[in-house]
Every structure is written in structure tokens, then in C-alpha cells.
Design a protein around this motif. Structure first.
Motif, PDB file in Angstrom:
ATOM      1  N   ASP A  28     -14.217  -9.812  30.441  1.00 48.03           N
ATOM      2  CA  ASP A  28     -14.238 -10.131  31.869  1.00 48.03           C
ATOM      3  C   ASP A  28     -13.210 -11.227  32.134  1.00 48.03           C
ATOM      4  N   CYS A  29     -13.593 -12.381  32.432  1.00 49.17           N
ATOM      5  CA  CYS A  29     -12.634 -13.459  32.690  1.00 49.17           C
ATOM      6  C   CYS A  29     -12.575 -14.440  31.533  1.00 49.17           C
ATOM      7  N   LYS A  30     -13.628 -14.492  30.740  1.00 51.32           N
ATOM      8  CA  LYS A  30     -13.708 -15.482  29.679  1.00 51.32           C
ATOM      9  C   LYS A  30     -13.482 -14.824  28.321  1.00 51.32           C
ATOM     10  N   LEU A  31     -12.564 -15.385  27.556  1.00 51.68           N
ATOM     11  CA  LEU A  31     -12.254 -14.886  26.224  1.00 51.68           C
ATOM     12  C   LEU A  31     -13.414 -15.199  25.269  1.00 51.68           C
ATOM     13  N   ASN A  32     -13.903 -14.174  24.576  1.00 50.39           N
ATOM     14  CA  ASN A  32     -14.973 -14.342  23.596  1.00 50.39           C
ATOM     15  C   ASN A  32     -14.420 -13.928  22.229  1.00 50.39           C
ATOM     16  N   CYS A  33     -13.805 -14.883  21.527  1.00 49.32           N
ATOM     17  CA  CYS A  33     -13.144 -14.606  20.254  1.00 49.32           C
ATOM     18  C   CYS A  33     -14.120 -14.087  19.199  1.00 49.32           C
ATOM     19  N   LYS A  34     -15.320 -14.652  19.170  1.00 47.07           N
ATOM     20  CA  LYS A  34     -16.316 -14.242  18.186  1.00 47.07           C
ATOM     21  C   LYS A  34     -16.706 -12.775  18.383  1.00 47.07           C
ATOM     22  N   LEU A  35     -16.883 -12.359  19.619  1.00 47.99           N
ATOM     23  CA  LEU A  35     -17.234 -10.976  19.921  1.00 47.99           C
ATOM     24  C   LEU A  35     -16.102 -10.018  19.551  1.00 47.99           C
ATOM     25  N   ILE A  36     -14.883 -10.386  19.854  1.00 50.03           N
ATOM     26  CA  ILE A  36     -13.730  -9.541  19.507  1.00 50.03           C
ATOM     27  C   ILE A  36     -13.637  -9.391  17.992  1.00 50.03           C
ATOM     28  N   ALA A  37     -13.779 -10.489  17.252  1.00 55.92           N
ATOM     29  CA  ALA A  37     -13.715 -10.444  15.787  1.00 55.92           C
ATOM     30  C   ALA A  37     -14.805  -9.535  15.237  1.00 55.92           C
ATOM     31  N   TRP A  38     -16.026  -9.666  15.757  1.00 55.27           N
ATOM     32  CA  TRP A  38     -17.150  -8.854  15.293  1.00 55.27           C
ATOM     33  C   TRP A  38     -16.897  -7.371  15.566  1.00 55.27           C
ATOM     34  N   GLN A  39     -16.396  -7.058  16.763  1.00 51.22           N
ATOM     35  CA  GLN A  39     -16.163  -5.664  17.126  1.00 51.22           C
ATOM     36  C   GLN A  39     -15.029  -5.040  16.308  1.00 51.22           C
ATOM     37  N   LEU A  40     -13.955  -5.791  16.065  1.00 45.51           N
ATOM     38  CA  LEU A  40     -12.868  -5.283  15.229  1.00 45.51           C
ATOM     39  C   LEU A  40     -13.344  -5.043  13.797  1.00 45.51           C
ATOM     40  N   LYS A  41     -14.099  -5.993  13.252  1.00 44.74           N
ATOM     41  CA  LYS A  41     -14.626  -5.855  11.891  1.00 44.74           C
ATOM     42  C   LYS A  41     -15.504  -4.616  11.789  1.00 44.74           C
ATOM     43  N   LYS A  78      -1.606 -15.400  23.878  1.00 46.63           N
ATOM     44  CA  LYS A  78      -1.940 -16.619  23.142  1.00 46.63           C
ATOM     45  C   LYS A  78      -3.052 -16.410  22.118  1.00 46.63           C
ATOM     46  N   VAL A  79      -3.589 -15.195  22.028  1.00 44.68           N
ATOM     47  CA  VAL A  79      -4.692 -14.896  21.114  1.00 44.68           C
ATOM     48  C   VAL A  79      -4.134 -14.328  19.811  1.00 44.68           C
ATOM     49  N   SER A  80      -4.430 -14.992  18.695  1.00 45.19           N
ATOM     50  CA  SER A  80      -4.009 -14.517  17.380  1.00 45.19           C
ATOM     51  C   SER A  80      -5.164 -13.788  16.700  1.00 45.19           C
ATOM     52  N   ILE A  81      -4.823 -12.744  15.966  1.00 44.73           N
ATOM     53  CA  ILE A  81      -5.822 -11.916  15.292  1.00 44.73           C
ATOM     54  C   ILE A  81      -5.405 -11.729  13.840  1.00 44.73           C
ATOM     55  N   LEU A  82      -6.306 -12.069  12.940  1.00 44.28           N
ATOM     56  CA  LEU A  82      -6.116 -11.876  11.507  1.00 44.28           C
ATOM     57  C   LEU A  82      -7.195 -10.908  11.057  1.00 44.28           C
ATOM     58  N   LEU A  83      -6.780  -9.758  10.556  1.00 40.85           N
ATOM     59  CA  LEU A  83      -7.701  -8.722  10.093  1.00 40.85           C
ATOM     60  C   LEU A  83      -7.303  -8.373   8.674  1.00 40.85           C
ATOM     61  N   PHE A  84      -8.255  -8.480   7.747  1.00 40.25           N
ATOM     62  CA  PHE A  84      -7.916  -8.204   6.355  1.00 40.25           C
ATOM     63  C   PHE A  84      -9.112  -7.625   5.616  1.00 40.25           C
ATOM     64  N   ARG A  85      -8.801  -6.955   4.521  1.00 44.62           N
ATOM     65  CA  ARG A  85      -9.821  -6.309   3.699  1.00 44.62           C
ATOM     66  C   ARG A  85      -9.831  -6.945   2.316  1.00 44.62           C
ATOM     67  N   THR A  86     -11.029  -7.091   1.766  1.00 42.63           N
ATOM     68  CA  THR A  86     -11.166  -7.580   0.406  1.00 42.63           C
ATOM     69  C   THR A  86     -11.720  -6.469  -0.470  1.00 42.63           C
ATOM     70  N   ALA A  87     -11.558  -6.617  -1.761  1.00 43.09           N
ATOM     71  CA  ALA A  87     -12.051  -5.625  -2.714  1.00 43.09           C
ATOM     72  C   ALA A  87     -13.568  -5.715  -2.841  1.00 43.09           C
ATOM     73  N   ILE A  88     -14.175  -4.584  -3.102  1.00 48.20           N
ATOM     74  CA  ILE A  88     -15.620  -4.544  -3.354  1.00 48.20           C
ATOM     75  C   ILE A  88     -15.816  -4.158  -4.803  1.00 48.20           C
ATOM     76  N   GLU A  89     -16.612  -4.948  -5.475  1.00 43.27           N
ATOM     77  CA  GLU A  89     -16.907  -4.660  -6.873  1.00 43.27           C
ATOM     78  C   GLU A  89     -18.282  -4.000  -6.944  1.00 43.27           C
TER      79      GLU A  89
END
Length: 94
Positions: A28-41, A78-89
Motif C-alpha cells: 500500500d503506502c508503507k514499505l514492509n521489508c519483513k513481509l517482502i522477505a518472507w514472501q520471496l523466501k 531505494k530498496v535492496s534485496i538479497l536472496l540466496f540459497r544454502t546447502a541442505i545436508e
């Protein structure tokens, strides 16, 4: 969109950027970084397999280790996004 660093196949890069644009557009009008990160993940865990991690914000530092082919760092405005994957053992449960 400004691509800052990437180790990811082009099709998956495009998926990440398109998802981020859509999520930011739907805020909406307010950036919710935590929600975006959760949804991308969640999207990447579902489509590309587990163990994705996402950091979203206007100011953050990071130092991460990622699986080969599983890293993208980009900015949308102005919003930076870091998305990465780690190995699963896999643990043998015998």
C-alpha cells in the motif's frame, strides 16, 4: 532495477526480479521489508526447492555463504534485496 551482484541462472534471476517488483507494487503506502522477505523466501522455497534466505531493506550489511548458482543482490529504487540459497545436508535417521 540495479543488479549489484549475481550467481544465478538468468531464468531464476528474472523470477526473483519479477516477484520483487510485484510485491513492491502491491505494498500500500508503507514499505514492509519483513513481509517482502518472507514472501520471496516462501516463493523460492516452493518453486526452486528449500533453503532460501532473503534480506530486504533500505540499509543493511551482510556477509553470507551461498550455494553455487543461488545468489542475487539487486535494488529496486531505494530498496535492496538479497536472496540466496544454502546447502541442505540430509541426515541419515538410521
Amino acid at each position: 532495477m540495479k543488479l549489484k551482484s549475481v550467481d544465478m541462472p538468468p531464468a531464476i534471476q528474472q523470477h526473483a526480479v519479477e516477484c520483487a517488483f510485484q510485491l513492491l507494487k502491491n505494498m500500500d503506502c508503507k514499505l514492509n521489508c519483513k513481509l517482502i522477505a518472507w514472501q520471496l523466501k516462501k516463493e523460492f522455497d516452493k518453486i526452486h526447492g528449500p533453503a532460501w534466505h532473503c534480506i530486504v531493506g533500505t540499509s543493511f550489511g551482510s556477509y553470507v555463504t551461498h550455494s553455487v548458482g543461488g545468489f542475487i543482490y539487486f535494488a529496486v529504487g531505494k530498496v535492496s534485496i538479497l536472496l540466496f540459497r544454502t546447502a541442505i545436508e540430509v541426515v541419515d535417521k538410521k
